[in-house]
Design a protein around this motif. Structure first.
Motif, PDB file in Angstrom:
ATOM      1  N   LYS A  25       4.911  19.496   8.114  1.00 54.21           N
ATOM      2  CA  LYS A  25       4.827  18.354   7.200  1.00 54.21           C
ATOM      3  C   LYS A  25       4.287  18.735   5.834  1.00 54.21           C
ATOM      4  N   SER A  26       3.135  19.413   5.811  1.00 55.79           N
ATOM      5  CA  SER A  26       2.467  19.640   4.528  1.00 55.79           C
ATOM      6  C   SER A  26       2.807  20.994   3.903  1.00 55.79           C
ATOM      7  N   TYR A  27       3.936  21.571   4.300  1.00 53.90           N
ATOM      8  CA  TYR A  27       4.398  22.791   3.658  1.00 53.90           C
ATOM      9  C   TYR A  27       5.255  22.403   2.448  1.00 53.90           C
ATOM     10  N   SER A  28       5.181  23.047   1.244  1.00 54.65           N
ATOM     11  CA  SER A  28       4.385  24.236   1.094  1.00 54.65           C
ATOM     12  C   SER A  28       2.960  23.894   0.669  1.00 54.65           C
ATOM     13  N   CYS A  29       2.031  24.609   1.220  1.00 50.35           N
ATOM     14  CA  CYS A  29       0.609  24.362   1.041  1.00 50.35           C
ATOM     15  C   CYS A  29       0.203  24.534  -0.418  1.00 50.35           C
ATOM     16  N   SER A  30       0.882  25.435  -1.103  1.00 47.92           N
ATOM     17  CA  SER A  30       0.476  25.763  -2.484  1.00 47.92           C
ATOM     18  C   SER A  30       0.745  24.617  -3.457  1.00 47.92           C
ATOM     19  N   GLU A  31       1.381  23.559  -2.972  1.00 48.45           N
ATOM     20  CA  GLU A  31       1.531  22.396  -3.854  1.00 48.45           C
ATOM     21  C   GLU A  31       0.165  21.798  -4.169  1.00 48.45           C
ATOM     22  N   CYS A  32      -0.768  21.905  -3.223  1.00 46.15           N
ATOM     23  CA  CYS A  32      -2.140  21.442  -3.476  1.00 46.15           C
ATOM     24  C   CYS A  32      -3.092  22.614  -3.637  1.00 46.15           C
ATOM     25  N   HIS A  33      -2.851  23.667  -2.880  1.00 44.59           N
ATOM     26  CA  HIS A  33      -3.770  24.816  -2.907  1.00 44.59           C
ATOM     27  C   HIS A  33      -3.477  25.708  -4.104  1.00 44.59           C
ATOM     28  N   THR A  34      -3.765  25.141  -5.269  1.00 42.49           N
ATOM     29  CA  THR A  34      -3.537  25.876  -6.506  1.00 42.49           C
ATOM     30  C   THR A  34      -4.810  26.575  -6.943  1.00 42.49           C
TER      31      THR A  34
ATOM     32  N   SER B  50      -9.034  27.899  -5.586  1.00 42.42           N
ATOM     33  CA  SER B  50      -9.743  28.389  -4.403  1.00 42.42           C
ATOM     34  C   SER B  50     -10.256  27.206  -3.582  1.00 42.42           C
ATOM     35  N   LEU B  51     -10.539  27.444  -2.319  1.00 41.49           N
ATOM     36  CA  LEU B  51     -11.026  26.378  -1.450  1.00 41.49           C
ATOM     37  C   LEU B  51     -12.310  25.773  -2.001  1.00 41.49           C
ATOM     38  N   LYS B  52     -13.161  26.644  -2.536  1.00 36.34           N
ATOM     39  CA  LYS B  52     -14.443  26.191  -3.083  1.00 36.34           C
ATOM     40  C   LYS B  52     -14.204  25.176  -4.195  1.00 36.34           C
TER      41      LYS B  52
ATOM     42  N   GLY C  39     -14.120  19.514  -6.016  1.00 36.63           N
ATOM     43  CA  GLY C  39     -13.423  18.429  -6.708  1.00 36.63           C
ATOM     44  C   GLY C  39     -13.092  17.260  -5.800  1.00 36.63           C
ATOM     45  N   ARG C  40     -13.495  17.354  -4.510  1.00 37.12           N
ATOM     46  CA  ARG C  40     -13.094  16.324  -3.557  1.00 37.12           C
ATOM     47  C   ARG C  40     -13.905  15.041  -3.734  1.00 37.12           C
ATOM     48  N   SER C  41     -13.218  13.919  -3.669  1.00 39.75           N
ATOM     49  CA  SER C  41     -13.953  12.653  -3.636  1.00 39.75           C
ATOM     50  C   SER C  41     -13.479  11.925  -2.388  1.00 39.75           C
TER      51      SER C  41
ATOM     52  N   LYS D 238     -12.663  11.408   1.657  1.00 42.33           N
ATOM     53  CA  LYS D 238     -12.291  12.062   2.909  1.00 42.33           C
ATOM     54  C   LYS D 238     -11.882  13.518   2.729  1.00 42.33           C
ATOM     55  N   LYS D 239     -12.110  14.310   3.780  1.00 39.97           N
ATOM     56  CA  LYS D 239     -11.574  15.683   3.786  1.00 39.97           C
ATOM     57  C   LYS D 239     -10.047  15.620   3.748  1.00 39.97           C
ATOM     58  N   ALA D 240      -9.441  16.604   3.117  1.00 40.48           N
ATOM     59  CA  ALA D 240      -7.983  16.589   3.001  1.00 40.48           C
ATOM     60  C   ALA D 240      -7.322  16.613   4.385  1.00 40.48           C
ATOM     61  N   HIS D 241      -7.805  17.466   5.268  1.00 38.27           N
ATOM     62  CA  HIS D 241      -7.179  17.591   6.589  1.00 38.27           C
ATOM     63  C   HIS D 241      -8.083  16.997   7.669  1.00 38.27           C
ATOM     64  N   TRP D 242      -8.530  15.786   7.421  1.00 38.06           N
ATOM     65  CA  TRP D 242      -9.435  15.091   8.336  1.00 38.06           C
ATOM     66  C   TRP D 242      -8.824  14.951   9.729  1.00 38.06           C
TER      67      TRP D 242
ATOM     68  N   ASN E  19     -12.473  30.011  13.394  1.00 39.92           N
ATOM     69  CA  ASN E  19     -12.504  28.843  12.505  1.00 39.92           C
ATOM     70  C   ASN E  19     -11.194  28.830  11.730  1.00 39.92           C
ATOM     71  N   CYS E  20     -11.061  27.932  10.778  1.00 39.25           N
ATOM     72  CA  CYS E  20      -9.786  27.823  10.055  1.00 39.25           C
ATOM     73  C   CYS E  20      -9.378  29.164   9.443  1.00 39.25           C
ATOM     74  N   ALA E  21     -10.367  29.905   8.965  1.00 38.21           N
ATOM     75  CA  ALA E  21     -10.085  31.156   8.252  1.00 38.21           C
ATOM     76  C   ALA E  21      -9.654  32.289   9.183  1.00 38.21           C
TER      77      ALA E  21
ATOM     78  N   CYS F  26      -6.996  32.104  10.934  1.00 41.32           N
ATOM     79  CA  CYS F  26      -5.531  32.112  10.825  1.00 41.32           C
ATOM     80  C   CYS F  26      -5.032  31.780   9.417  1.00 41.32           C
ATOM     81  N   HIS F  27      -5.860  31.066   8.617  1.00 40.38           N
ATOM     82  CA  HIS F  27      -5.424  30.677   7.268  1.00 40.38           C
ATOM     83  C   HIS F  27      -6.232  31.418   6.217  1.00 40.38           C
ATOM     84  N   ASN F  28      -5.557  31.783   5.134  1.00 43.49           N
ATOM     85  CA  ASN F  28      -6.191  32.507   4.042  1.00 43.49           C
ATOM     86  C   ASN F  28      -6.264  31.613   2.814  1.00 43.49           C
TER      87      ASN F  28
ATOM     88  N   ASP G  89      -4.159  32.503  -0.092  1.00 43.35           N
ATOM     89  CA  ASP G  89      -2.708  32.616   0.105  1.00 43.35           C
ATOM     90  C   ASP G  89      -2.325  31.651   1.225  1.00 43.35           C
ATOM     91  N   MET G  90      -2.454  30.342   0.939  1.00 42.87           N
ATOM     92  CA  MET G  90      -2.301  29.332   1.984  1.00 42.87           C
ATOM     93  C   MET G  90      -0.871  29.244   2.516  1.00 42.87           C
ATOM     94  N   ASP G  91       0.136  29.694   1.748  1.00 47.71           N
ATOM     95  CA  ASP G  91       1.522  29.584   2.197  1.00 47.71           C
ATOM     96  C   ASP G  91       1.867  30.559   3.323  1.00 47.71           C
TER      97      ASP G  91
HETATM   98  C1  HEC Z   1      -1.864  17.134  -0.224  1.00 43.24           C
HETATM   99  C2  HEC Z   1      -2.604  18.320  -0.598  1.00 43.24           C
HETATM  100  C3  HEC Z   1      -2.713  19.456   0.413  1.00 43.24           C
HETATM  101  C4  HEC Z   1      -1.701  20.084   1.081  1.00 43.24           C
HETATM  102  C5  HEC Z   1      -0.204  19.812   1.026  1.00 43.24           C
HETATM  103  C6  HEC Z   1      -2.338  21.107   1.879  1.00 43.24           C
HETATM  104  N1  HEC Z   1      -3.697  21.078   1.690  1.00 43.24           N
HETATM  105 FE1  HEC Z   1      -5.083  22.218   2.646  1.00 43.24          FE
HETATM  106  N2  HEC Z   1      -6.571  21.341   1.624  1.00 43.24           N
HETATM  107  C7  HEC Z   1      -6.399  20.445   0.612  1.00 43.24           C
HETATM  108  C8  HEC Z   1      -7.691  20.209  -0.054  1.00 43.24           C
HETATM  109  C9  HEC Z   1      -7.934  19.258  -1.234  1.00 43.24           C
HETATM  110  C10 HEC Z   1      -8.632  21.027   0.628  1.00 43.24           C
HETATM  111  C11 HEC Z   1     -10.122  21.251   0.325  1.00 43.24           C
HETATM  112  C12 HEC Z   1     -10.968  20.065   0.310  1.00 43.24           C
HETATM  113  C13 HEC Z   1     -11.013  19.351   1.629  1.00 43.24           C
HETATM  114  O1  HEC Z   1     -11.284  19.971   2.659  1.00 43.24           O
HETATM  115  O2  HEC Z   1     -10.791  18.160   1.558  1.00 43.24           O
HETATM  116  C14 HEC Z   1      -7.898  21.710   1.690  1.00 43.24           C
HETATM  117  C15 HEC Z   1      -8.498  22.548   2.601  1.00 43.24           C
HETATM  118  C16 HEC Z   1      -7.811  23.336   3.497  1.00 43.24           C
HETATM  119  C17 HEC Z   1      -8.413  24.243   4.438  1.00 43.24           C
HETATM  120  C18 HEC Z   1      -9.910  24.476   4.630  1.00 43.24           C
HETATM  121  C19 HEC Z   1     -10.470  23.412   5.531  1.00 43.24           C
HETATM  122  C20 HEC Z   1     -11.906  23.623   5.912  1.00 43.24           C
HETATM  123  O3  HEC Z   1     -12.441  22.720   6.547  1.00 43.24           O
HETATM  124  O4  HEC Z   1     -12.460  24.668   5.602  1.00 43.24           O
HETATM  125  C21 HEC Z   1      -7.408  24.851   5.128  1.00 43.24           C
HETATM  126  C22 HEC Z   1      -7.545  25.892   6.225  1.00 43.24           C
HETATM  127  C23 HEC Z   1      -6.165  24.296   4.626  1.00 43.24           C
HETATM  128  N3  HEC Z   1      -6.448  23.376   3.651  1.00 43.24           N
HETATM  129  C24 HEC Z   1      -4.911  24.678   5.081  1.00 43.24           C
HETATM  130  C25 HEC Z   1      -3.725  24.155   4.602  1.00 43.24           C
HETATM  131  C26 HEC Z   1      -2.429  24.635   5.009  1.00 43.24           C
HETATM  132  C27 HEC Z   1      -2.194  25.766   5.970  1.00 43.24           C
HETATM  133  C28 HEC Z   1      -1.507  23.862   4.348  1.00 43.24           C
HETATM  134  C29 HEC Z   1      -0.008  23.966   4.417  1.00 43.24           C
HETATM  135  C30 HEC Z   1       0.607  24.038   5.732  1.00 43.24           C
HETATM  136  C31 HEC Z   1      -2.230  22.928   3.531  1.00 43.24           C
HETATM  137  N4  HEC Z   1      -3.573  23.140   3.684  1.00 43.24           N
HETATM  138  C32 HEC Z   1      -1.631  21.965   2.721  1.00 43.24           C
HETATM  139  C33 HEC Z   1      -5.226  19.816   0.248  1.00 43.24           C
HETATM  140  C34 HEC Z   1      -3.975  20.115   0.776  1.00 43.24           C
END
Ligand code: HEC
Ligand code: HEC
Ligand code: HEC
Ligand code: HEC
Length: 207
Positions: A78-87, A89-91, A96-98, A100-104, A117-119, A121-123, A126-128
């Motif tokens: 669903k949320s591929y490609s990740c780099s659409e948001c992951h432009t 660093s995670l930090k 910048g988050r206001s 809910k967590k993005a991947h709640w 932990n998430c890291a 399998c995910h970098n 290079d989230m893609d």
């Molecule tokens: C709609 C925007 C969006 C998309 C699309 C997206 N992400 Fe994220 N992701 C975020 C944001 C914003 C954060 C950091 C802030 C947060 O956790 O809310 C994040 C955080 C993460 C984290 C760290 C979570 C943690 O708790 O440490 C991982 C891992 C991650 N994303 C993986 C992915 C992967 C893999 C994809 C693609 C398959 C993806 N994301 C697609 C917005 C997105």
């Protein structure tokens, strides 16, 4: 008297033997005979799974001595490609988050926190792509390579076709489900459950 019964019984069995073979109607006298006859001209390519799998987008992989197809994944995530948001660093993203967590909706229920932990399998840089334990990028289409690092037994079984499931028929080409078609990588365990039961009583009531 006994002899008469014996003769009747014998005649009956001979008749049974004769008539159990239905002549022209069924070309073969036994299953074994049929298998033998019909496999004579079988060269391994006279039947094919092609018509059943041509609609499924797949990729070819070679693992050891096994070459086969697995379903393509990236278009299914669903949320591929990740780099659409992951432009950034995670930090930076986290700062910048206001709200809910993005991947709640993703709760890791796989191995314990020391192992994973998430890291794992995910970098974040290079989230893609997924990553191996040694930080080598792994394409999402080849996610089984990530799983195989820790589950080498299931991976070896899967390669050979003993774990998992083939799609379509047993005829070549072989298309097999990949790990994430069945296991959610974030919550891969299956709960034990009852086998499916056909409730005849329920069916009767509905009539
Ligand atoms: C709609 C925007 C969006 C998309 C699309 C997206 N992400 Fe994220 N992701 C975020 C944001 C914003 C954060 C950091 C802030 C947060 O956790 O809310 C994040 C955080 C993460 C984290 C760290 C979570 C943690 O708790 O440490 C991982 C891992 C991650 N994303 C993986 C992915 C992967 C893999 C994809 C693609 C398959 C993806 N994301 C697609 C917005 C997105
Ligand atoms: C064991 C390896 C592994 C771990 C640990 C892991 N993931 Fe994933 N994640 C994957 C794989 C593999 C996929 C792609 C699954 C697929 O092909 O459907 C994925 C997909 C995703 C997606 C895309 C989901 C979608 O349907 O759009 C997001 C977002 C994501 N992971 C975030 C996270 C976050 C956040 C964590 C930590 C809480 C995490 N992952 C932990 C392996 C992992
Ligand atoms: C870093 C090592 C590691 C990676 C990578 C990893 N796993 Fe796991 N996995 C574990 C551990 C540790 C457990 C928990 C211990 C156990 O039950 O075997 C586990 C548990 C499981 C289980 C549940 C086992 C059970 O007994 O019910 C499944 C299924 C599974 N993993 C599938 C996967 C899949 C699919 C992937 C790839 C997306 C993957 N794992 C990637 C280490 C890993
Ligand atoms: C067609 C679906 C399917 C595919 C594909 C698949 N699995 Fe499984 N897997 C299962 C089922 C079903 C179980 C048994 C669950 C149970 O017994 O509770 C299982 C069990 C497991 C277990 C738990 C230990 C065990 O053997 O019972 C692990 C670990 C595992 N699989 C890893 C993998 C890995 C790694 C891959 C890819 C290389 C994979 N699986 C591919 C369906 C699948």
């Amino acid at each position: 008297m006994r002899n008469t019964i014996k003769i009747i019984l014998h005649t009956f069995f001979i008749a049974l033997l004769l008539f159990s073979c239905k002549g022209d109607k069924d070309k073969y006298h036994s299953v074994l005979e049929r298998i033998e006859a019909e496999s004579k001209d079988y060269h391994g390519d006279s039947i094919s799974s092609e018509p059943y799998i041509s609609e499924i987008k797949s990729i070819e992989i070679t693992e050891g001595e096994h070459t086969f197809l697995i379903p393509e994944r990236k278009s299914q995530i669903k949320s591929y490609s990740c780099s659409e948001c992951h432009t950034a660093s995670l930090k930076e993203l986290e700062d910048g988050r206001s709200g809910k967590k993005a991947h709640w909706d993703i709760n890791l229920n796989h191995a314990n926190e020391i192992t994973m932990n998430c890291a794992t399998c995910h970098n974040g840089n290079d989230m893609d792509n997924l990553k191996s334990l040694t930080d080598t990028p792994i394409d999402f289409n080849y996610s089984y390579q990530a799983c195989s690092q820790c589950h080498s037994k299931q991976f070896n079984d899967w390669k050979g076709g003993a774990h998992g499931k083939r799609i379509a028929s047993w005829a070549p080409p072989r298309l097999s489900n990949t790990c994430v078609n069945c296991h959610n990588p974030h919550d891969p365990h299956f709960e034990t459950r009852y086998p499916d039961r056909f409730n005849t009583e329920y069916e009767n009531e509905r009539k």
